[in-house]
Design a protein around this motif. Sequence first.
Motif, mmCIF file in Angstrom:
data_model
loop_
_atom_site.group_PDB
_atom_site.id
_atom_site.type_symbol
_atom_site.label_atom_id
_atom_site.label_comp_id
_atom_site.label_asym_id
_atom_site.label_seq_id
_atom_site.Cartn_x
_atom_site.Cartn_y
_atom_site.Cartn_z
ATOM 1 N N ASN A 342 54.022 -12.455 0.051
ATOM 2 C CA ASN A 342 52.585 -12.318 -0.143
ATOM 3 C C ASN A 342 51.938 -13.622 -0.554
ATOM 4 O O ASN A 342 50.827 -13.924 -0.182
ATOM 5 N N LYS A 343 52.678 -14.385 -1.350
ATOM 6 C CA LYS A 343 52.089 -15.603 -1.842
ATOM 7 C C LYS A 343 52.156 -16.698 -0.793
ATOM 8 O O LYS A 343 51.259 -17.522 -0.677
ATOM 9 N N MET A 344 53.214 -16.700 -0.026
ATOM 10 C CA MET A 344 53.409 -17.821 0.868
ATOM 11 C C MET A 344 53.490 -17.449 2.341
ATOM 12 O O MET A 344 52.925 -18.119 3.194
ATOM 13 N N SER A 347 48.822 -14.690 5.059
ATOM 14 C CA SER A 347 47.496 -14.717 4.467
ATOM 15 C C SER A 347 46.917 -13.321 4.604
ATOM 16 O O SER A 347 46.625 -12.864 5.704
ATOM 17 N N THR B 219 41.900 -18.681 2.821
ATOM 18 C CA THR B 219 42.374 -17.348 2.454
ATOM 19 C C THR B 219 43.683 -17.395 1.694
ATOM 20 O O THR B 219 43.958 -16.533 0.874
ATOM 21 N N ASN B 220 44.521 -18.359 1.982
ATOM 22 C CA ASN B 220 45.757 -18.478 1.217
ATOM 23 C C ASN B 220 46.296 -19.897 1.331
ATOM 24 O O ASN B 220 46.936 -20.273 2.302
ATOM 25 N N ASP B 222 48.671 -21.398 -0.302
ATOM 26 C CA ASP B 222 50.128 -21.550 -0.265
ATOM 27 C C ASP B 222 50.676 -21.294 1.126
ATOM 28 O O ASP B 222 51.588 -21.974 1.583
ATOM 29 N N ALA B 223 50.099 -20.288 1.789
ATOM 30 C CA ALA B 223 50.555 -19.988 3.142
ATOM 31 C C ALA B 223 50.220 -21.149 4.067
ATOM 32 O O ALA B 223 51.000 -21.488 4.958
ATOM 33 N N GLU B 225 50.021 -24.329 3.269
ATOM 34 C CA GLU B 225 50.972 -25.390 2.988
ATOM 35 C C GLU B 225 52.315 -25.082 3.650
ATOM 36 O O GLU B 225 52.925 -25.931 4.289
ATOM 37 N N SER B 336 39.596 -10.557 -4.602
ATOM 38 C CA SER B 336 40.041 -11.947 -4.642
ATOM 39 C C SER B 336 38.866 -12.909 -4.801
ATOM 40 O O SER B 336 39.031 -14.033 -5.236
ATOM 41 N N GLU B 344 46.543 -19.871 -7.849
ATOM 42 C CA GLU B 344 47.476 -18.882 -7.363
ATOM 43 C C GLU B 344 46.713 -17.742 -6.735
ATOM 44 O O GLU B 344 45.816 -17.177 -7.329
ATOM 45 N N LYS B 345 47.097 -17.439 -5.516
ATOM 46 C CA LYS B 345 46.423 -16.317 -4.880
ATOM 47 C C LYS B 345 47.466 -15.311 -4.464
ATOM 48 O O LYS B 345 47.944 -15.296 -3.357
ATOM 49 N N GLU B 347 48.892 -11.270 -4.255
ATOM 50 C CA GLU B 347 48.318 -10.091 -3.606
ATOM 51 C C GLU B 347 47.980 -9.070 -4.669
ATOM 52 O O GLU B 347 48.540 -9.025 -5.734
ATOM 53 N N ASP B 348 47.024 -8.241 -4.336
ATOM 54 C CA ASP B 348 46.609 -7.273 -5.336
ATOM 55 C C ASP B 348 46.924 -5.851 -4.909
ATOM 56 O O ASP B 348 46.824 -4.927 -5.679
#
Lengths: 506, 351
Positions: A342-344, A347, B219-220, B222-223, B225, B336, B344-345, B347-348
């Motif tokens: 989920n984090k990486m 998206s 949107t993310n 980390d993703a 990167e 979000s 840090e993003k 998930e919820d």
Amino acid sequence: MVTSLLVMKGIVKRFPGLLANDNIDFEVAPGEVHALLGENGAGKSTLMNILSGLYVPDAGEILLRGKRVTITSPKEAIELGIGMVHQHFMLIPAMTAAENIILGLRSPKEPWLGLAEAETRIRALSERYGLSVNPRTKVSELSVGEQQRVELLKALYRDADLLILDEPTAVLTPEEAESLFAIIHRLAGEGATVIFISHKLKEVMRISDRVTILRHGRIIGTVVTAEATSAQLATMMVGREVLFEAFPKSGGGSTVMAVKNVTYVTAEGKKALEGVSFDLRESEVVGIAGVDGNGQSQLARIVTGLLPPASGRIELLGQDMTGKTADCFIRAGVAHIPEDRNKMGLSGDMSIAENLVFKSIDQPPFSSLKGFRLHHAQVREHALKLAGEYDIRSAGVNTFCRNLSGGNRQKVILARELSQTPVVLVAVHPTRGLDVGATDFIHRQIIDARDSGCAVLLISSDLDEVLRLSDRILCIYEGKIMAELSGKEPDLERIGLLMAGKGAEE
Amino acid sequence: MKKIARASFFPVLAVMLALLIGAVLILIQGKNPVLAYGFLLQGALGNKGAIAETLVKATPLIFTGLAVTLAYRCGVFNIGAEGQLLLGALGATWAAIYLEVPAFLVLPVSLLAGFLAGGLWGAIPGYLKAKRGLNEIINTILLNYVAIQVVSYFVTGPMKEPPGYFPQSAQVPQAAWLDKILIGTRLHSGLILGLVFAAVVYYFLFHTTYGFSVRLVGTNRDAAEYGGINVPRNFVLAMLLSGGLAGLAGSVEILGVRHRLMNGIASGYGFDGIAVALLGNLHPVGVVIASVFFGVLRTGANTMQRAVGIPASVVGIIQALVIFFVVAAATLKDPSLLRLGRREKGEDKAC
Ligand SMILES: Nc1ncnc2c1ncn2[C@@H]1O[C@H](COP(=O)(O)OP(=O)(O)OP(=O)(O)O)[C@@H](O)[C@H]1O
Ligand SMILES: [Mg+2]
């Protein structure tokens, strides 16, 4: 027969284009540990989210202790004694355990916080259920297992006596899982009722009194655990027999990636990796066996270019890759199934289709004019093809990934990484949270990739998985490779010792 | 069709709630809200001149709304459109007055200068975020104040119009003016430019791989990167373009309406751009619609004040309430948003 604590009758929950719960009848007896089993996307979390007030059902009724109740918010669920520990914790990292636990509650000593009283009560609860956590520690400093205990304490503090645990063991090390089972026994012994979701049949067999199986949003049946076998449960779950047949081992070819004397030091000055060296060869799976947190995360990031090593070298097909960016590794054909999907890996606020191409978006056929113009039609077509091949279940490829079930999110990542015919595949916990059918499927995909020449580095805390897939096994402990074993009939006892830091040669 | 209905549900609801509360405020003052709103609408849309004036006000809002949208899509909260607008106005004025180019080039060169000046002003906080991890919200706000002083310096110093009684620049040459597009009104071709840029931003975000990367970073992070995307470069790029768009807002205001640089030229267009972007659902089409709505409020406010005797500030309150409800609705839909700017993003959603 004892009257049921909870009865859910004719529950229906629809999402746009998808029936997640289809007329579900579900019943739980007081004081039992009731397991909920089902494929990814079967609707388990949805059903439990209805019970904990996050979703409102489209039809059906809920009876709690014989009384009809309507639950429209988590607050109402808590007032009814229902507490849920979600798979993704909902804690605030900057606050202490105690502060998190009392968050949202009225203090008996308003306007004062009453933190001292709360801490006393928390300690008493910890004692009673064997949930050891220091209430004064900040959540950001707690391990995953401890955070889970905080979530449990949070529910118990609110006097929950029906506890829902959604895949609680997916994120735990084997030791932590053991202590969770002990806690669950304690809870049941003290009169609490536990609903337990897991994909691990072994755990279900061990911990539960009864099991209810869901498939495609429908109830298949409820059985008494003692009267069932795991093979039976698996069959009920996926609707066919799942045979975990052994794969033939491979000898491997020439070296594809060489990791040489790699060391990594964390920001806190701890040596996470120390003098790690190994080769990945063509057509071979190398498994890293070890308890989580012994440097595996750093290793995975280093061999995929996400983290530069403190010292040492990474070579890919004879070329020095040390210090190159992640982009270079991707272009060179290094695929990566990351630890935290989920984090990486995804998206959540982008569609399945977009998530399936984000590593290759600048290449034809997804874009043209040197990666300028995006071709939505091709992106969509690609997504439809992969969703079919990998059985990604959703309302359509334009669905945001945040709306996917846990297992289906993992399938999106796998589909993206494996569809690129990688030279090297770094797979970290590739089947975490996947059902048995999907796990078997992913294992086959990894072996297929291997057989077509891919060098695979498998990092997993699931020893069964490591044993099943690996042609060679490296045991890691405190950032050091303790020994290398052949994947053919490895000595299990020795692996266990090595993982605990004992019995290394030299 | 369904998509449009879903996208506009919350914005429309937010506007209605805000108008409702505004009506209560008007009632409290002992005035008739229906009458007041009637005059507001009449003042904004009652005749050709009113409509033109509404669109004149909407024009810079389209640009600043697009600016905030583009940055936001990359996960950067640009509160500095006001300052970037000012720098853009300065750049455009300077180029129009002082650069010696053939007459037919004066206008495009001025616009380009405005774009670049605003873009560079925006790129500063973008760079600081990318390389030093500094919070862009604080930096963009602070740079607004710097921009105000910079403009003030130029109009009272180096660019002051001779003989120098007023703190303002000389008039820009006619060749740099944006043509009027409706005779007898102030409506100018900046509006058309705004619509063109809305289309360009739409194409950029949703039909190019650069826009795709921007959205992935937004949107993310980390993703992104992990996906091999150069995240810092995207921050700088997004803020450069965002600042450039805000700079164009200032340029068209100068070249289309004011024709000279002076203090106070931004008049809140930059800040309203944030509201426009949020009300417009962070989508170029929504931004255009929301800009016109805010144009109506700005233009109609005075008529309402004159006719019914309610202070125009009620309109300010309505604008603020619209923002409030839009943000509230957005966080309902997507928690979000509350965490924007946090690194840090996770998930919820439970699964
Ligand atoms: N908010 C939502 N919007 C749209 N679809 C959703 C939403 N939540 C869940 N779904 C869909 O409903 C189905 C059931 O999801 P659910 O999370 O209940 O599965 P699950 O049984 O918990 O699976 P897993 O074991 O993978 O966690 C899935 O296909 C999922 O994509
Ligand atoms: Mg689930």
